[in-house]
Each structure stands twice: as C-alpha cells, then as structure tokens.
Design a protein around this motif. Structure first.
Motif, PDB file in Angstrom:
ATOM      1  N   ARG A 148      14.831  12.759  -9.104  1.00  0.00           N
ATOM      2  CA  ARG A 148      14.814  11.312  -9.371  1.00  0.00           C
ATOM      3  C   ARG A 148      14.831  10.503  -8.072  1.00  0.00           C
ATOM      4  O   ARG A 148      14.113   9.510  -7.940  1.00  0.00           O
ATOM      5  N   GLU A 149      15.614  10.957  -7.099  1.00  0.00           N
ATOM      6  CA  GLU A 149      15.643  10.254  -5.816  1.00  0.00           C
ATOM      7  C   GLU A 149      14.303  10.360  -5.098  1.00  0.00           C
ATOM      8  O   GLU A 149      13.889   9.422  -4.407  1.00  0.00           O
ATOM      9  N   ASP A 150      13.624  11.498  -5.254  1.00  0.00           N
ATOM     10  CA  ASP A 150      12.300  11.638  -4.642  1.00  0.00           C
ATOM     11  C   ASP A 150      11.316  10.641  -5.248  1.00  0.00           C
ATOM     12  O   ASP A 150      10.490  10.052  -4.546  1.00  0.00           O
TER      13      ASP A 150
ATOM     14  N   THR B  36       8.180   5.699  -4.894  1.00  0.00           N
ATOM     15  CA  THR B  36       7.917   4.368  -5.449  1.00  0.00           C
ATOM     16  C   THR B  36       8.127   3.288  -4.392  1.00  0.00           C
ATOM     17  O   THR B  36       7.342   2.325  -4.291  1.00  0.00           O
ATOM     18  N   ASP B  37       9.163   3.427  -3.603  1.00  0.00           N
ATOM     19  CA  ASP B  37       9.415   2.444  -2.538  1.00  0.00           C
ATOM     20  C   ASP B  37       8.293   2.443  -1.510  1.00  0.00           C
ATOM     21  O   ASP B  37       7.922   1.388  -0.978  1.00  0.00           O
ATOM     22  N   VAL B  38       7.740   3.615  -1.226  1.00  0.00           N
ATOM     23  CA  VAL B  38       6.626   3.695  -0.276  1.00  0.00           C
ATOM     24  C   VAL B  38       5.403   2.964  -0.824  1.00  0.00           C
ATOM     25  O   VAL B  38       4.727   2.219  -0.097  1.00  0.00           O
ATOM     26  N   VAL B  39       5.102   3.169  -2.112  1.00  0.00           N
ATOM     27  CA  VAL B  39       3.964   2.479  -2.716  1.00  0.00           C
ATOM     28  C   VAL B  39       4.205   0.968  -2.756  1.00  0.00           C
ATOM     29  O   VAL B  39       3.285   0.161  -2.538  1.00  0.00           O
ATOM     30  N   LYS B  40       5.451   0.576  -2.983  1.00  0.00           N
ATOM     31  CA  LYS B  40       5.761  -0.850  -3.108  1.00  0.00           C
ATOM     32  C   LYS B  40       5.525  -1.616  -1.816  1.00  0.00           C
ATOM     33  O   LYS B  40       5.254  -2.823  -1.842  1.00  0.00           O
ATOM     34  N   ARG B  41       5.616  -0.928  -0.672  1.00  0.00           N
ATOM     35  CA  ARG B  41       5.389  -1.618   0.602  1.00  0.00           C
ATOM     36  C   ARG B  41       3.952  -2.105   0.734  1.00  0.00           C
ATOM     37  O   ARG B  41       3.701  -3.134   1.366  1.00  0.00           O
ATOM     38  N   THR B  42       3.006  -1.362   0.170  1.00  0.00           N
ATOM     39  CA  THR B  42       1.596  -1.735   0.294  1.00  0.00           C
ATOM     40  C   THR B  42       1.017  -2.321  -0.989  1.00  0.00           C
ATOM     41  O   THR B  42       0.052  -3.087  -0.923  1.00  0.00           O
ATOM     42  N   HIS B  43       1.574  -1.950  -2.148  1.00  0.00           N
ATOM     43  CA  HIS B  43       1.064  -2.443  -3.432  1.00  0.00           C
ATOM     44  C   HIS B  43       2.242  -2.901  -4.291  1.00  0.00           C
ATOM     45  O   HIS B  43       2.569  -2.280  -5.320  1.00  0.00           O
ATOM     46  N   PRO B  44       2.917  -3.951  -3.919  1.00  0.00           N
ATOM     47  CA  PRO B  44       4.113  -4.378  -4.665  1.00  0.00           C
ATOM     48  C   PRO B  44       3.816  -4.778  -6.106  1.00  0.00           C
ATOM     49  O   PRO B  44       4.623  -4.547  -6.999  1.00  0.00           O
TER      50      PRO B  44
ATOM     51  N   VAL C 225      -1.863  19.407 -10.314  1.00  0.00           N
ATOM     52  CA  VAL C 225      -2.568  18.170 -10.001  1.00  0.00           C
ATOM     53  C   VAL C 225      -1.787  17.430  -8.909  1.00  0.00           C
ATOM     54  O   VAL C 225      -0.593  17.173  -9.068  1.00  0.00           O
ATOM     55  N   SER C 226      -2.447  17.108  -7.812  1.00  0.00           N
ATOM     56  CA  SER C 226      -1.791  16.382  -6.734  1.00  0.00           C
ATOM     57  C   SER C 226      -1.454  14.961  -7.172  1.00  0.00           C
ATOM     58  O   SER C 226      -2.236  14.301  -7.871  1.00  0.00           O
ATOM     59  N   VAL C 227      -0.268  14.490  -6.770  1.00  0.00           N
ATOM     60  CA  VAL C 227       0.156  13.130  -7.124  1.00  0.00           C
ATOM     61  C   VAL C 227       0.141  12.239  -5.877  1.00  0.00           C
ATOM     62  O   VAL C 227       0.895  11.269  -5.779  1.00  0.00           O
ATOM     63  N   ARG C 228      -0.733  12.571  -4.910  1.00  0.00           N
ATOM     64  CA  ARG C 228      -0.818  11.757  -3.699  1.00  0.00           C
ATOM     65  C   ARG C 228      -1.281  10.339  -4.009  1.00  0.00           C
ATOM     66  O   ARG C 228      -0.796   9.382  -3.424  1.00  0.00           O
ATOM     67  N   ASP C 229      -2.243  10.207  -4.946  1.00  0.00           N
ATOM     68  CA  ASP C 229      -2.805   8.885  -5.247  1.00  0.00           C
ATOM     69  C   ASP C 229      -1.907   8.169  -6.255  1.00  0.00           C
ATOM     70  O   ASP C 229      -2.279   7.928  -7.402  1.00  0.00           O
ATOM     71  N   LEU C 230      -0.713   7.815  -5.817  1.00  0.00           N
ATOM     72  CA  LEU C 230       0.256   7.175  -6.720  1.00  0.00           C
ATOM     73  C   LEU C 230      -0.210   5.799  -7.178  1.00  0.00           C
ATOM     74  O   LEU C 230       0.156   5.340  -8.273  1.00  0.00           O
ATOM     75  N   VAL C 231      -0.986   5.116  -6.371  1.00  0.00           N
ATOM     76  CA  VAL C 231      -1.461   3.778  -6.777  1.00  0.00           C
ATOM     77  C   VAL C 231      -2.308   3.888  -8.027  1.00  0.00           C
ATOM     78  O   VAL C 231      -2.113   3.128  -8.993  1.00  0.00           O
TER      79      VAL C 231
END
Length: 688
Positions: A487-489, A494-502, A530-536
């Motif tokens: 869950r912490e991961d 999510t915080d990383v994605v929020k910096r560029t796509h809030p 399946v890779s989850v790199r493309d979180l956006v």
C-alpha cells in the motif's frame, strides 16, 4: 577560414607537401624552417603523450607516427640532396653538426654513434615489443571483456546504453593496439633509415667532395662529417622524441590523472622508501675518494622530502583514534526488538562458503549488482522493489543460496565457489558438475573458473556466480511482483504521478477509488506480467470506468485496453503476433458458464470439456514452443478474466488477451483453434 575547415585540410595538404618534398629540391632557408617545425611538433607530441589519462585518449597516435615518419624521411631526402650538391644544408644542420663535433671530429662521431645505438637498440626495440605484446593481450582479452559486459547487462548492473559504450571501448582498444603494433614498425624502420642515410651522406659526400669538387681529403672529411652528423642529429632528435612518446603511450595504464601526477604520487605515497634512499645516499659518502657534496645534497633532499610526507598507516590510525564512539540503543530496548521481529519483504541468504560474493576485498560485487537490479526491475515492470536484505545462513548447505519472500523461502539455488556456469548443448568435453539453469531450465554445467576461455571457444555461454544469483533473484521478483507491491508503494507511485499529472490523480483517488482498490488493480496487472510503468494511462482508464462500476475484473479489463499496445509488444515477432483462439461455439458455452465468485468470475464448464480445452491448449503451446514461437491466447473480453483463471494453474506461462487488446498489431497469425473436442483445426494466417 573557420578553424574546423582549416583542421580538416591541414593534414591532407601537409601530406601532399611531403610527397612534393621527395622530388622537388628545397632551398636551404625553407629547409631550416621545416627542420625547426619537425622538432617542435615532435616535442608537442611527446608532451601530449605524457598528459593523456589512458591510451584511447590519443587514438590518433598511430596515424601521427606514420605522418611524422614520412615527413622526417622527406626532410632527410632534401638535406641529403643539398649536402651532396652544394656541401651546405642550411644553418640548422651546420649548427647542430658544430655543436656535436665541437673541437674533435672523432669524439663527435662516437657520440653520434652512441645516440644512434640508444635510439635503435633500446627505445625503438622496446617500444615495438611492448606494442606487440599489448596488441596480443588485448585481442586475447576481448571475448572475456565482452562476456563481462553481457553479464553486467543481464544482471542489471548497467543499462543498454552503457553496455553499448563499453563494447565500443573494447573494440576501439583492440583497434588501437593493433594499429600501434603496426606503427611501431614504422618507428623501427625510420631508425634503420637514419643509419643508412647518415652513411650515405658521409661516404657519398666524401666521394663527391674529392672527385667532383676537388676538395683536399682532410677538408672533405671535415666538411661532410660535420654535415652528416648535423643532418643525422636534426633527424634523430625528433625520432627520439617520437620513440619515447610511443613507449609512453603503449605502457600507459588507465588512470584519472596524467602520467606526471601518477608517478610523483605513487613514488611518494609512503615516507619509508624515500627515507631509506636518503640514508643510502648519505652512506655512500663513507666510501674513500667519492665527492661528498653531491651525495650530501641528494641524501639531504630525500630526508627533507620524507619529513614532509605523511605516512598513510599513521593517518589511518589517527583517524580511527579520533573517531567518536557511538553508543547505540540497548539490545533489550523495545525499538531494537521491534526491528528484529519485522519481516523483510525480500531476502537473500547465503551459505558460509558464498560470503566471498559480497566481500569487496575478494572482488565480490553481489551487493552492487542487487542494487542495480532494483533499478532495472523498476524500469521494466514499474514498481519500486523493496531493499533486498542479504545475510549469511549457517544452516544452509554449503554452496547454496535461498531467496525469501516475507520470510518464506520461495526459491533456492547453488553457486559452487571457484566455478562458473557454462550453458549450452555441447558441454560433454568439459569437466564439471551437470546442473540446470535456475531461470530458464536450460542444460548447464558448473565448470572450474580457469576453464572459462575453453568453454567460450566451444560455443557455450559462460556466466559468473554473481550473475546467476542476480538473474535468479530478478526472476523471483518478476514472478511475485504483485505480492511485493504494498500500500505504501502505491502511495509513493501515486505521489510521483501527481507531481506531473495532478488532475488525473485528483479525479481518481480518493474520489472514485480508494488506494486499496487501485492497489488491487495494479496487482492483477502484475500477476499477468503486465508492466504498470504507464500509470498515467492506467489512472485515466480507471477514472472513466470507476464511474460505472467498482467490479475489479471490469476495472482491470479497462486498464488493459488502455495498455493494449504495450501488452502485445513483447509477443510481436517480425510485425506479427501468433495467437491461439477458441471456436465461437465453445466461446459461447464459456460465456453461458460464467459464474461469480469471491475471487472474480469463473467458467464452470463440465469436467470433460474443461479437460479437453486444457489438453488442446497445452498441445498447441508445445508445438509453438518447438518452433521457437511465443503464442498468446485470445478470446472475447467478457470471458477473458475467467479464461485466465481457468488456464493459469496448468499453463501459467500462456498469456491470455482479449480481442480488443490487439489494437495496432500489424498481423495476426493463428497457431490453432481450440474446439473443446478431440480435434484441433490446423494453423493458418489472417491479417488483422
């Protein structure tokens, strides 16, 4: 003219000028300028050779040797022409001849002969031999260096770009030393030519002076000896500088500093050798008859220098003595006990005889490779792998390592000390212990490390022990990636994605899905590799579907559609993907047999039909693998999740895709159709 354009034309124009000098007579004044230029450029090349950090920094040196040798021979031809025709070759030649000969012709000739011997016998031969040995060892070491690069790349210690750069350096190094081996022959030939040209000038000039110019024999000997020695010296000084530069380049080791800094630093690293040299010089003063002052000055200078040097052992001892002693918490404190009882997400345990893999003093770099592996896996599947807790375990059998997940052993392997793993089909001639490669199940053999070159020559792929462990660890991480995603991961990602796509994150969580529900979706994707790199893209798809339903299978299906091209890409070969599909009637029966369960929808077929489906799938998969083809199973989106749960226990390596995930595939080749009956329709190819 721009500098770049000028530098492109300078060397070609210069070489053409050298060729012209071989056939066109040169005036004495012009010859003086060219002789001075020759000496100056040779001195410049010597200085450049001393200040390079590694031989490849002077990769143009072999070509420079050839050009400078040709230039010097052209000058020899021009001076010889003037000596034999005019008994005069300019002020430079005359001055050098007077300087060497001085008041005694015999002494001058002897000194010049000694200079030729030094140039030809010592420096030129030594540099040529070093270049030859360097080329031979560099070429012999190429396969081993390339295998080491491949092993570092496979273990994740370096990326593809760094591996490409290192391979380029290996090839450049081999080309450089091969070229230096050939260039050293030019230097040796130049030294031989200098001896011949000097004899021609001396004997030929004497004959011309007496027979054609009517000089007395004594005057002819004096004149042509002076000119021959002057010409030889003007030629040999640049040749000597170039030979020394050749020796410096081919004996240069890779370093972060120039040669002067390395020599001074290494000689004066400790005070003891300097101090002993000083006392030895002073002791020579006790020998009767020796002058005292030179040895007193030399010995005193050494002792003064030793007093200013710092002994590394004393410095280390002082640093250790001055280091403050930190008082840690008590072993019985709650903090320490709580830390000890926590379970590490990922652990690597080594038997007692494998500790050398993590000991830097013996060359063990396993810990560095594991750190690099975390970065590589993060780039491949898109999750932050937890730190790998590496420790020894005396209960493990010797030469064994174990990989644990949340304190439970999930994999085990062997890495016998003093061996490397040879992978291939023709290993019968090699001594060693047969085994199976732990990741791909290939035939392999643990062979003695000293037989590595022999195994490579036989066509086997040779991998060191640390690479075997890290590759096995990487496979375990990829297989259990869903369990490692906590869950912490998810919050961190999510915080990383929020910096560029809030806006994407704010719309999805917590408004529509909780962090736990997002975690479930990502875990389902990771379960199917399946890779989850493309979180956006994943978050955008989830935010749209979450307005309609919170069903996990539906959310995962919508995310997979968004990732369709990335999901299919690993299975595309030559612009096509090989698929196994279901007969439409069987697919309709599956849709009617869908039943809900706590773990998602399942397909409740009768036992005979279900067994027939799995048998036919296994047969088609085996046929494809025998053709070195990786197929995928495609079906309708409505039944994909249920089909995956049905085939996963028996055929976990077979990917299951929906039709709408094949978007963008150039061609689809059918490997067969599963009917649920004993017969299977043969393979065909259809365009997408």
């Amino acid at each position: 003219m721009p500098w770049k354009r000028l530098s492109q034309l300078a060397i070609p124009v210069g070489i053409v000028g050298v060729v012209v000098m071989l056939v066109v007579p040169m005036p004495a004044a012009m010859l003086d300028v060219l002789l001075a230029l020759n000496i100056t450029v040779s001195l410049l090349i010597l200085m450049a050779a001393m200040f390079v950090h590694r031989p490849l920094d002077f990769a143009a040196f072999p070509a420079i040797i050839l050009v400078m040798t040709l230039f010097r021979l052209a000058l020899n031809v021009s001076t010889t022409r003037l000596v034999l025709t005019d008994a005069y070759a300019g002020k430079v030649v005359e001055t050098f001849g007077n300087f060497v000969i001085g008041g005694s012709l015999i002494v001058g000739l002897i000194v010049f002969a000694i200079l030729l011997v030094i140039q030809f016998v010592v420096i030129t031969n030594g540099a040529g031999r070093v270049a030859e040995v360097g080329a031979r060892f560099t070429l012999d070491a190429m396969p081993g260096k390339q295998m080491a690069i491949d092993a570092d790349l496979n273990s994740g210690l370096i990326d593809e770009e760094e591996a490409r750069r290192r391979r380029g350096e290996v090839h450049a190094e081999a080309d450089f030393y091969g070229a230096m081996d050939g260039a050293s022959k030019f230097v040796k030939g130049d030294a031989i030519a200098a001896v011949v040209i000097t004899l021609v000038n001396l004997l030929g000039g004497f004959a011309v002076g007496v027979a054609q110019m009517g000089m007395p024999m004594g005057e002819a000997v004096q004149t042509y000896s002076l000119l021959s020695v002057g010409d030889g010296l003007v030629s040999q000084i640049p040749a000597l500088l170039l030979s020394v530069a050749t020796g410096l380049v081919v004996t240069r080791n890779t370093s972060d500093h120039d040669m002067g800094s390395d020599i001074i630093a290494q000689i004066t690293r400790t005070r003891t050798p300097v101090r002993i040299a000083g006392f030895a010089s002073l002791a020579l003063c006790l020998i009767p008859g020796l002058p005292k002052l030179p040895f007193l000055l030399a010995g005193g200078s050494m002792l003064l220098l030793s007093a200013r040097l710092e002994d590394p052992t004393e410095a280390d001892a002082g640093a250790e003595g001055s280091a403050p002693t930190e008082v840690g918490p008590s072993p019985d404190s709650p903090e320490v006990i709580a830390a000890e009882i926590q379970v590490d997400p990922l652990g690597l345990e080594l038997s007692a005889d494998l500790i050398d893999l993590v000991d830097p003093s013996t060359g063990g770099d396993l810990l560095d490779r594991v750190k690099a592996l975390r970065r590589k896996v993060a780039g491949d599947i898109g999750i932050v792998v937890p730190p790998v807790r590496t420790r020894d375990n005396l209960e493990l059998p010797l030469r064994t390592y174990a990989i644990k997940l949340f304190g439970i052993e999930v994999a085990r392997g062997e890495a016998p000390p003093g061996t490397v793993l040879a992978i291939g089909e023709f290993l019968g001639s090699l001594p060693g212990e047969p085994t199976t490669e732990p990741v791909f199940g290939l035939e392999a053999k643990w062979i003695p490390a000293e037989l590595r070159s022999q195994a490579e020559l036989s066509g086997a792929t040779v991998v060191d022990r640390a690479s075997v462990v890290t590759t096995h660890l990487a496979e375990v991480v990829r297989t259990h990636a869903a369990r490692l995603l906590g869950r912490e991961d998810v919050r961190l990602l999510t915080d990383v994605v929020k910096r560029t796509h809030p806006a994407v994150v704010d719309e999805l969580t917590p408004a529509q899905l909780s962090l736990g529900e997002v975690q479930q979706v990502l875990q389902c994707l990771l379960d199917e590799a399946v890779s989850v790199r493309d979180l956006v893209r994943i978050f955008e798809a989830l935010s749209l579907k979450a307005r309609e339903t919170k069903d996990l299978d539906a959310l995962v299906a919508h995310a997979r559609i968004a990732l369709g091209p990335a999901i299919v890409a690993p299975y595309v070969t030559d612009g096509a993907v090989t698929v196994i599909s279901f007969d439409p009637r069987l697919e309709q029966r599956m849709l009617e047999a869908m039943r809900p369960s706590d773990d998602g929808a399942v397909i409740a077929l009768d036992i005979e039909t279900g067994q027939a489906v799995l048998t036919q799938l296994a047969q088609l998969l085996h046929e494809c693998e025998n053709r070195n083809v990786s197929p995928v199973l495609v079906c309708a989106p409505q039944v994909r999740a249920g089909v995956r749960r049905m085939v996963q226990p028996a055929l976990g390596r077979l990917p299951v895709l929906a039709y709408n995930e094949l978007t963008g595939t150039a061609q689809v080749r059918s490997a067969g159709v599963v009917t649920g009956q004993p017969t299977v329709v043969g393979s065909a190819a259809v365009g997408a």
